[in-house]
Design an enzyme around this catalytic site. Structure first.
Site, PDB file in Angstrom:
ATOM      1  N   ASP A 244       7.732  11.512  -5.397  1.00  0.00           N
ATOM      2  CA  ASP A 244       7.059  11.300  -6.662  1.00  0.00           C
ATOM      3  C   ASP A 244       7.921  10.348  -7.487  1.00  0.00           C
ATOM      4  O   ASP A 244       9.124  10.558  -7.625  1.00  0.00           O
ATOM      5  CB  ASP A 244       6.932  12.657  -7.384  1.00  0.00           C
ATOM      6  CG  ASP A 244       5.881  12.624  -8.475  1.00  0.00           C
ATOM      7  OD1 ASP A 244       5.503  11.510  -8.893  1.00  0.00           O
ATOM      8  OD2 ASP A 244       5.449  13.699  -8.913  1.00  0.00           O
TER       9      ASP A 244
ATOM     10  N   ILE B 180       5.319  -1.214  -5.856  1.00  0.00           N
ATOM     11  CA  ILE B 180       4.681  -2.497  -6.173  1.00  0.00           C
ATOM     12  C   ILE B 180       3.915  -2.353  -7.486  1.00  0.00           C
ATOM     13  O   ILE B 180       3.033  -1.489  -7.606  1.00  0.00           O
ATOM     14  CB  ILE B 180       3.704  -2.899  -5.035  1.00  0.00           C
ATOM     15  CG1 ILE B 180       4.462  -3.037  -3.709  1.00  0.00           C
ATOM     16  CG2 ILE B 180       2.966  -4.187  -5.391  1.00  0.00           C
ATOM     17  CD1 ILE B 180       3.553  -3.158  -2.489  1.00  0.00           C
TER      18      ILE B 180
ATOM     19  N   GLU C 159      -0.230  -5.807  -7.062  1.00  0.00           N
ATOM     20  CA  GLU C 159      -1.008  -4.887  -6.229  1.00  0.00           C
ATOM     21  C   GLU C 159      -2.271  -5.584  -5.720  1.00  0.00           C
ATOM     22  O   GLU C 159      -2.670  -5.407  -4.576  1.00  0.00           O
ATOM     23  CB  GLU C 159      -1.397  -3.618  -7.009  1.00  0.00           C
ATOM     24  CG  GLU C 159      -0.368  -2.507  -6.961  1.00  0.00           C
ATOM     25  CD  GLU C 159      -0.443  -1.638  -5.702  1.00  0.00           C
ATOM     26  OE1 GLU C 159      -1.289  -1.894  -4.828  1.00  0.00           O
ATOM     27  OE2 GLU C 159       0.377  -0.707  -5.600  1.00  0.00           O
TER      28      GLU C 159
ATOM     29  N   SER D 266       6.165  23.837  14.170  1.00  0.00           N
ATOM     30  CA  SER D 266       7.594  23.591  14.011  1.00  0.00           C
ATOM     31  C   SER D 266       8.045  22.329  14.746  1.00  0.00           C
ATOM     32  O   SER D 266       9.037  21.722  14.364  1.00  0.00           O
ATOM     33  CB  SER D 266       8.398  24.783  14.516  1.00  0.00           C
ATOM     34  OG  SER D 266       8.052  25.054  15.853  1.00  0.00           O
TER      35      SER D 266
HETATM   36 CA    CA Z   1       1.947   0.443  -6.825  1.00  0.00          CA
END
Ligand code: CA
Length: 583
Positions: free
Chosen positions: A213, A241, A253, A271
């Site tokens: 994030d 970007i 973009e 797993s």
């Molecule tokens: Ca972007």
């Protein structure tokens, strides 16, 4: 292969929480089905027994290797642990409880099986065989345990065990236990402060598991979305970007990514997909050092998985041997607009049944986000369990069909149009026995006394084997397990020819075990080197990396539209945005 309940983590949990009921920290739904006797009133689970035998073995071997006393070896082991999370303090606490008895017994050259039975961390249940890892002593196990028990009679340890139902009742451990239980119990991944599923924190299902994030606290900013107003003002999709090219006034973009067919990669798996790994240095006396356990805190908070090095979503250089290669890295290299768009929705023990639950943690907005490539890879848990009557507990073809159809229907309700789903077949786990049974386990290397055959049989005896069907000396059983695995793979294959969905196209591929082995042989390697040394069960780092390359080549050859085209602006993106904010 996948993995089942966390068998080997119990080494460390058992070191630190020798009496903690393992069902509480075992993440696999399978272990709920295959529940061994748990700790309470002096009854201890198979996991506790395993943990005890492993830890006592390590102490014994450390003493042997350094030509020291058992007491010095115990202290040495605690000193190797990192101070973070108070692991060292906890280790000393455990030493205080169990140390004196273990030291007394090891002085008498009693082996780890006998020690653990004598201090009652291993029990022989009525009607069950005497479980042991090492060859039995000459006088026989029963007699050896009786004699050892006399030595520790009236010890403080046994009284301590009787006094607590769980080590989590110890005041210094309450908080840590709660934290671990919380992580394990909540099937949904860690959610960060802004309530979305992406995070700027690495472990605890953070960015090791899905793209980092770049603006915590804002739910409209996350990897995988289509850029908001071409990201003129900010990087709404975290791909690094954003802004406007001053030369022509066009947003980057729009210029670099508009026609790039951007898409993310999502793994629904077990797993093996999450990349389960227990470092062999943790239990190899000859290699043990201060450095050996430096990765223990990361492992503890990542469920003993290493998704950041995995074959589908790995993105960091491997620190656990081999190298990192992944579908995500390749998709990113093909089109840098895909930066950070990955999700590893896998769990130890993931099967067609419990993936139905896990899939709810998928984060994809049908209206706002880019399409995704979903890899469905539950490569063994549908035929693997620790039950003595293991065949009766395998998923049937009918159940498989129903589970997978439900998963696909759910995906169809979540994925943006133009997505792709690739179903992967189950692995043929006969490879494990064939490659490993006569080789020495890391624990058996010093004295040449523990083979994988012994480890497999010990785990089965304790009813905590991740896979009784394949980790077995019974060839008929191994063949039956593979037969069912093949039937289940065929169900997947059949679904791809009979079903269609509005929002994605659907493909099938066999689990590419043979091709991975071929590639490794070409590099001069041997097949056994592709299996996790500690658990003798999962594909290791080399398998994961080679698997990524094999799968990528296949998709590129047979279904190239799935990967999208090569972005002609990659070089320019790199020039303007460098490493795009890193991973
Ligand atoms: Ca972007």
């Amino acid at each position: 292969m996948r993995g089942h309940r966390q068998v080997f983590p119990s080494l460390f949990f058992s070191l630190l929480f020798l009496m903690l009921p393992m069902k509480e920290i075992s993440t696999s739904p399978l272990s709920v089905r295959a529940q061994p006797a748990m700790v309470s009133g002096g009854h201890h689970s198979g996991h506790t027994c395993l943990g005890c035998v492993l830890v006592v073995s390590v102490i014994e071997q450390l003493a042997m290797f350094h030509n020291s006393t058992a007491k010095e070896a115990l202290e040495r082991l605690c000193n190797y642990l990192p101070e973070i999370l108070n692991l060292q303090g906890l280790c000393y606490l455990v030493v205080e409880m169990f140390g004196p008895d273990i030291i007394k017994l090891l002085k008498d050259k009693v082996n780890a099986d006998v020690v653990c039975h004598a201090i009652k961390l291993c029990n022989q249940n009525a009607g069950q065989p005497f479980c042991h890892l090492y060859p039995p002593p000459e006088m026989g196990l029963n007699k050896a345990v009786r004699e050892a028990s006399r030595i520790v009679k009236n010890s403080k340890v046994l009284k301590n065990i009787a006094g607590f139902t769980s080590i989590c009742a110890f005041p210094p451990l309450v908080k840590l236990c709660e934290k671990i239980k919380y992580i394990i119990k909540n099937k949904l991944p860690y959610e960060d402060l802004d309530g979305d599923k992406f995070s700027a924190f690495p472990t605890l299902r953070g960015y090791h598991w899905r793209g980092r994030d770049c603006n915590e606290g804002t739910t409209t900013v996350y990897p995988g979305r289509r850029p908001d107003n071409w990201d003129v003002e900010r990087d709404s999709n975290c791909n690094g970007i954003w802004g406007v090219d001053p030369k022509d006034g066009i947003p980057y973009e729009k210029k670099f990514c508009e026609d790039a067919e951007s898409k993310g990669i999502i793994l629904l798996g077990d797993s093996a997909g999450a990349h389960f790994h227990i470092p062999p240095e943790w239990m190899t006396a000859a290699q043990m050092s201060l450095k050996s356990f430096s990765n223990l805190p990361v492992a503890l908070t990542n469920e003993f998985d290493w998704p950041h090095f995995s074959g589908i979503t790995g993105f960091l250089n491997s620190t656990i041997g081999g190298w990192t290669d992944s579908l995500y890295l390749r998709l990113h290299r093909r089109n840098r607009c895909n930066h950070r768009d990955f999700q590893n929705i896998s769990k130890n023990g993931g099967s067609s049944e419990n993936l139905l639950d896990l899939i709810k943690s998928l984060a994809r907005n049908q209206l706002l986000d880019n399409p995704a490539i979903v890899i469905y890879a539950s490569i063994g848990n549908d035929v693997c369990n620790g039950k003595p009557d293991t065949v009766a507990h395998m998923t049937t073809p009918q159940q498989m069909h129903s589970n997978v159809i439900k998963t696909l229907q759910y995906l169809n309700s979540q994925l943006p149009k133009g997505s792709h789903v690739i179903l992967t077949g189950l692995a043929d786990g006969r490879f494990l026995w064939d490659q490993l049974h006569s080789r020495y386990h890391p624990l058996g290397q010093l004295n040449k006394d523990v083979t994988y055959e012994q480890v497999y049989s010990f785990l089965s005896c304790l009813q905590i084997s991740p896979c009784n069907g394949w980790m077995s000396s019974n060839q008929t059983l191994r063949n039956l397990t593979s037969e069912r695995a093949l039937q289940l793979s065929n169900v997947l294959k059949e679904i791809t020819t009979s079903e269609t969905f509005a929002n994605f196209d659907l493909f099938y591929m066999d689990f590419p075990l043979e091709k991975i082995a071929d590639e490794w042989h070409k590099l001069g390697g041997e097949s056994w080197q592709l299996i996790e040394p500690v658990d003798g069960f999962h594909p290791n780092q080399i398998s994961a990396a080679l698997g990524a390359s094999v799968i990528w080549q296949k998709v590129l050859r047979e279904w190239p539209h799935v990967l999208g085209k090569e972005n002609p602006f990659n070089k320019q993106i790199e020039d303007v945005f460098k490493d795009q904010g890193g991973h």
